[in-house]
Design an enzyme around this catalytic site. Structure first.
Site, short mmCIF file in Angstrom:
data_model
loop_
_atom_site.label_atom_id
_atom_site.label_comp_id
_atom_site.label_asym_id
_atom_site.label_seq_id
_atom_site.Cartn_x
_atom_site.Cartn_y
_atom_site.Cartn_z
N LYS A 33 0.89 -1.27 -0.19
CA LYS A 33 0.21 -0.04 0.05
C LYS A 33 0.91 1.27 -0.02
O LYS A 33 0.45 2.50 -0.60
CB LYS A 33 -0.88 0.20 1.22
CG LYS A 33 -1.91 -1.14 1.02
CD LYS A 33 -3.12 -0.64 -0.01
CE LYS A 33 -4.25 -1.69 0.16
NZ LYS A 33 -5.27 -1.45 -1.03
N GLU A 82 -9.50 6.36 2.84
CA GLU A 82 -10.49 5.30 3.38
C GLU A 82 -9.65 4.10 3.67
O GLU A 82 -8.45 3.84 3.15
CB GLU A 82 -11.73 4.83 2.60
CG GLU A 82 -11.33 3.69 1.71
CD GLU A 82 -10.26 4.14 0.31
OE1 GLU A 82 -9.50 3.11 0.05
OE2 GLU A 82 -10.06 5.38 0.03
N SER A 102 1.43 -9.73 -0.75
CA SER A 102 0.87 -8.33 -1.03
C SER A 102 1.21 -7.72 0.39
O SER A 102 1.53 -6.45 0.53
CB SER A 102 -0.62 -8.05 -1.26
OG SER A 102 -1.35 -8.81 -0.42
#
Length: 430
Positions: A105, A127, A398
């Site tokens: 991220k 968010e 991830s």
């Protein structure tokens, strides 16, 4: 579907929406947004084209320097020795869990917060579902000295308390969202309302390849570092491209990041692993899908500013999604992924909650890597279908699983997980 510029009625969030013709992937994508947001969308599109695509003022040079020095790129492509032996194939793990913050991220969060600085914005909002995007945005905002507010569903706050604390440690405000089921869909809706009210000084850092153009392309471009590195690393390690790349798919940020540089390589199969939950059916009466498999089972509609594949009932109402993983618990998917599936370039697959929990334990025990529950879906698919993936497979890890430990303890104690450790000591709680 309305023609460009015509009214399109109500989108998944209600209110009046207009359709614009930019940012399409076939018939998917576009800009289905409240009219109040169009000036901000146009400003962002201009900034994306100037700074990200054309490197104006050396923006991309600074981004790459910061993601290297602050983020820790490049991340390794590691051969998974025991899994390779188990499956009699070459398994390589793209270790996005080793990026600063513990997930892919940060690639996008740092890029967008830096872009907001170049645009002269004074406030960041975001968010988050599993909390990794919120954490990454909070870290990037602290790093670049920007105030930040993160919207998070109340249910996800309860499931991801460590990440909530990490956001607050980094100086960000965390605002609970109590509407609906209190998950990612509602958090996105609430953040968009904030943005529509404060467009002049605020930038909304969308966390996935969703939303109106230019977000799907911009987020993909920041995340494409994953496949850019993995492609070079695979050739260096094996002398050739991999036979397949496997990544979990919720909204699709890590999926498109892992796939983008391979899309033009026809010899590389791309598998997007969705959350099959407990069933692929939709309970029309209850308005609930016990899965988050939009690519596999969804139908075309508009949600959060883009036309894509959604989980919805026969009346076009968005249904509530489900996954044991907070980060995959979303009723839609990025429009580019929907397009690539329709074109046959990406294969949508899914695994259920039980298999994902088993995948979580398997990688932890056999490779010493605790994966995020999102990533565990991709590893579960590797376990189930390794014979179909070719001689060399790259799996995108991830994120790391620290954030999921409480959930995994709870889920493992109530399920019959064959490869789990003895859970008896946790029966009274931590």
């Amino acid at each position: 579907m309305s023609s460009e510029g015509e009214r399109s009625g109500t989108g998944g969030d209600g209110g009046e929406w207009i359709a614009a013709g930019d940012g399409k992937f076939g018939r998917y994508g576009g800009q289905y947004v409240p009219e109040a947001l169009m000036p901000a969308i146009e400003e962002l599109t201009d900034a994306y084209e100037r700074y990200v695509l054309n490197n104006e003022d050396g923006f991309m040079d600074e981004f790459r320097r910061r993601i290297r020095e602050f983020g820790g790129r490049p991340t390794p492509l590691q051969r998974a020795d025991r899994l390779s032996e188990r499956y009699d194939t070459e398994v390589y793990l793209k270790r996005e869990d080793l990026l600063h913050g513990g997930a892919h991220k940060l690639n996008n969060a740092l890029g967008q917060v830096l872009l907001a600085k170049y645009m002269g914005k004074e406030r960041i909002i975001a968010e988050t579902g599993a909390g990794q995007h919120g954490t990454a945005t909070a870290m990037a905002a602290a790093h670049l000295d920007m105030p930040c507010e993160v919207y998070m569903g109340e249910r996800d706050i309860n499931r991801q308390r460590p990440n909530v604390f990490r956001m607050k440690i980094n100086g960000s405000e965390v605002t609970p969202v109590t509407t609906g089921r209190g998950t990612l869909k509602e958090a996105i809706s609430e953040t968009m309302r904030d943005w529509a009210t404060n467009v002049e000084d605020t930038h909304y850092v969308i966390g996935s390849v969703v939303g109106p153009h230019p977000f799907p392309k911009m987020v993909r471009d920041f995340q494409a570092l994953i496949s850019e590195e993995a492609r070079e690393q695979a050739i260096e390690r094996t002398g050739d491209l991999p036979d397949s790349v496997v990544a979990c798919a919720g909204g699709g940020s890590n999926t498109m990041g892992a796939f983008h540089e391979f899309v033009g390589d026809g010899s590389v199969d791309l598998f997007a692993v969705e959350a099959g939950g407990s069933s692929l059916a939709v309970d029309e009466e209850e308005g609930v899908a016990p899965n988050s498999a939009s690519l596999s089972t969804g139908s075309e509609g508009v949600l959060h500013g883009a036309r894509t594949k959604l989980l919805q009932d026969h009346d076009g109402q968005i249904v509530e999604s489900h996954s044991v993983s907070s980060g995959l618990d979303y009723a839609g998917v990025g429009p580019e992924l929907a397009y690539l599936v329709d074109e046959g370039r990406v294969t949508p697959v899914n695994v259920d909650d039980d298999a994902a929990i088993e995948g979580f334990h398997r990688l932890s025990q056999e490779e010493g890597i605790i994966p995020a529950l999102e990533s565990a879906h991709a590893l579960a698919y590797l376990h189930e279908q390794h014979e179909e993936l070719g001689e060399v497979t790259v799996v995108n890890v991830s994120g790391r699983g620290d954030k999921d430990l409480e959930s995994v303890i709870e889920e493992t104690t109530r399920r019959d997980v064959p490869n789990a450790p003895d859970m008896s000591m946790f029966e009274g709680g931590l």
